[in-house]
Enzyme design. Structure first.
Site, PDB file in Angstrom:
ATOM      1  N   HIS A  86       7.677  26.399  35.017  1.00  0.00           N
ATOM      2  CA  HIS A  86       7.196  25.559  36.454  1.00  0.00           C
ATOM      3  C   HIS A  86       6.380  26.730  37.362  1.00  0.00           C
ATOM      4  O   HIS A  86       6.748  27.076  38.134  1.00  0.00           O
ATOM      5  CB  HIS A  86       7.725  24.651  37.017  1.00  0.00           C
ATOM      6  CG  HIS A  86       6.662  23.529  37.342  1.00  0.00           C
ATOM      7  ND1 HIS A  86       5.898  22.337  37.096  1.00  0.00           N
ATOM      8  CD2 HIS A  86       5.951  23.453  38.822  1.00  0.00           C
ATOM      9  CE1 HIS A  86       5.154  21.935  37.407  1.00  0.00           C
ATOM     10  NE2 HIS A  86       5.228  22.209  38.970  1.00  0.00           N
ATOM     11  N   ASP A 122      10.173  24.447  31.271  1.00  0.00           N
ATOM     12  CA  ASP A 122       9.207  23.239  32.454  1.00  0.00           C
ATOM     13  C   ASP A 122      10.470  21.981  32.415  1.00  0.00           C
ATOM     14  O   ASP A 122      10.232  21.194  31.676  1.00  0.00           O
ATOM     15  CB  ASP A 122       8.528  23.178  33.001  1.00  0.00           C
ATOM     16  CG  ASP A 122       7.695  22.774  34.415  1.00  0.00           C
ATOM     17  OD1 ASP A 122       8.507  22.140  34.499  1.00  0.00           O
ATOM     18  OD2 ASP A 122       6.266  22.317  34.430  1.00  0.00           O
ATOM     19  N   SER A 132      -0.476  21.276  38.755  1.00  0.00           N
ATOM     20  CA  SER A 132       1.332  20.987  38.965  1.00  0.00           C
ATOM     21  C   SER A 132       1.250  19.723  40.165  1.00  0.00           C
ATOM     22  O   SER A 132       0.216  18.783  39.477  1.00  0.00           O
ATOM     23  CB  SER A 132       2.191  21.583  40.498  1.00  0.00           C
ATOM     24  OG  SER A 132       3.721  20.630  40.583  1.00  0.00           O
TER      25      SER A 132
END
Length: 342
Positions: A313, A283, A180
């Site tokens: 995610h 995601d 991320s």
């Protein structure tokens, strides 16, 4: 007069306190920013010590890198490296959290990186970098660069107190990685470093669900209301993180957020090693991650893209639904192969 003045001041003070207490930005359970600049981060994920039981096959310690800036790292060394003479790859890792939350001491990252170190057979330096909004970008990139310079200095020092882990890894086989926001950091630090430098070679970059954005929405972002609840990122949360992390006055087409804002021109000029991009099917960043990979390839970069079906995610650190565990094992296998093949 004195009494009247006191009452007046109390009212003014109360109003001022109310103004300071106004919340200007909030992601429920993660971060709250007040008008006076105060930042609150509820302990939604516990911090844990570096202790690891021997049967996990890894030892870990926390080390201070720069006392003045409170930059530190948690280092993981596979125990099997103590029984053999082979030097292991070094993975410098940046945790996720939208640049605004998270820590190398968070329990979910501690567990994930124990598994990566043991099963992918690598030494890991997990960085606890400075967070926004107190330290907006490029502060996290600067911390990443500082860590690499520190590793280089320590590796060149035969009497370094860091030999307990440096002696087990090959500095000429260094990788950057993160998930991320941490993947965003890894990419931007790699663009600063280039593929190689004296006494230290960057072999590859591992980007897990890289946190990028842009003013124009992708299809997966437009359909974000259809994403499952077990995906850790929503579009409003993403937008809030960017408002808090980017330099003041910047739009989401700032290069820190949108590396494709200028097309392939800038990417073509970058000196980058091999890159692995890990994409999650559910995601909201899926389409943006795929476009990033495709554009890198068109710019002549070596890119390997891996899609993880049926997960959202941050599945690899959340383990909040049935497929998480098996997909995480797949991911670690892919990481191991990438480390070996570069």
């Amino acid at each position: 007069m004195a009494a009247i003045s006191l009452r007046h001041n109390t009212q003014v003070n109360n109003n001022a306190q109310l103004q300071r207490d106004v919340i200007t930005e909030e992601i429920e359970g993660l971060i709250r920013v007040r008008r006076d600049g105060r930042v609150e981060r509820p302990p939604i994920v516990p911090n844990v010590s570096p202790a690891v039981t021997p049967e996990r096959g890894v030892t870990a310690r926390d080390i201070m890198i720069h006392k003045e800036t409170h930059l530190w790292a948690r280092i993981y060394v596979p125990l099997q490296s103590y029984q053999c003479n082979n030097k292991l790859p070094l993975l410098v890792y940046f945790h996720g959290g939208g640049f605004c939350v998270g820590s190398a001491a968070w329990s979910c990252y501690h567990e994930f990186l124990i598994n990566v170190a043991a099963k992918a057979n690598c030494v890991i330096v997990s960085i606890d970098y400075k967070l926004a909004p107190e330290n907006r970008l490029p502060a996290a990139y600067d911390d990443g660069t500082s860590v690499l310079n520190w590793v280089k200095r320590e590796a060149l020092n035969p009497s370094s107190v860091q030999n307990w882990w440096l002696s087990h890894c090959n500095i000429n086989s260094m990788f950057l990685g993160g998930d991320s926001a941490g993947a965003n950091i890894a990419f931007n630090v790699a663009t600063r470093m280039g593929p190689s430098s004296t006494n230290m070679s960057l072999k590859g970059v591992i980007l897990i669900q890289p946190f990028f954005g842009g003013e124009e929405r992708t299809l997966s972002e437009k359909n974000s209301h259809q994403q499952p609840l077990n995906s850790a990122l929503t579009l409003p949360v993403s937008d809030t993180y960017w408002r808090l992390a980017l330099p003041l006055g910047s739009s989401r087409d700032h290069p820190y957020c949108n590396p494709l804002a200028n097309g392939t021109t800038r990417l073509r000029e970058l000196r980058l090693p091999s890159i692995m991009v890990c994409v999650s099917e559910l995601d909201i960043l899926r389409d943006r991650n795929l476009e990033f990979s495709t554009t890198l390839a068109r710019a002549g970069k070596r890119v390997e893209t891996v899609m993880y079906k049926g997960v959202g995610h941050a599945f690899q650190v959340l383990h909040n639904y049935q497929l998480s565990h098996s997909r995480t094992q797949e991911m670690i296998s892919h990481i191991r192969a990438f480390l070996i093949n570069q």
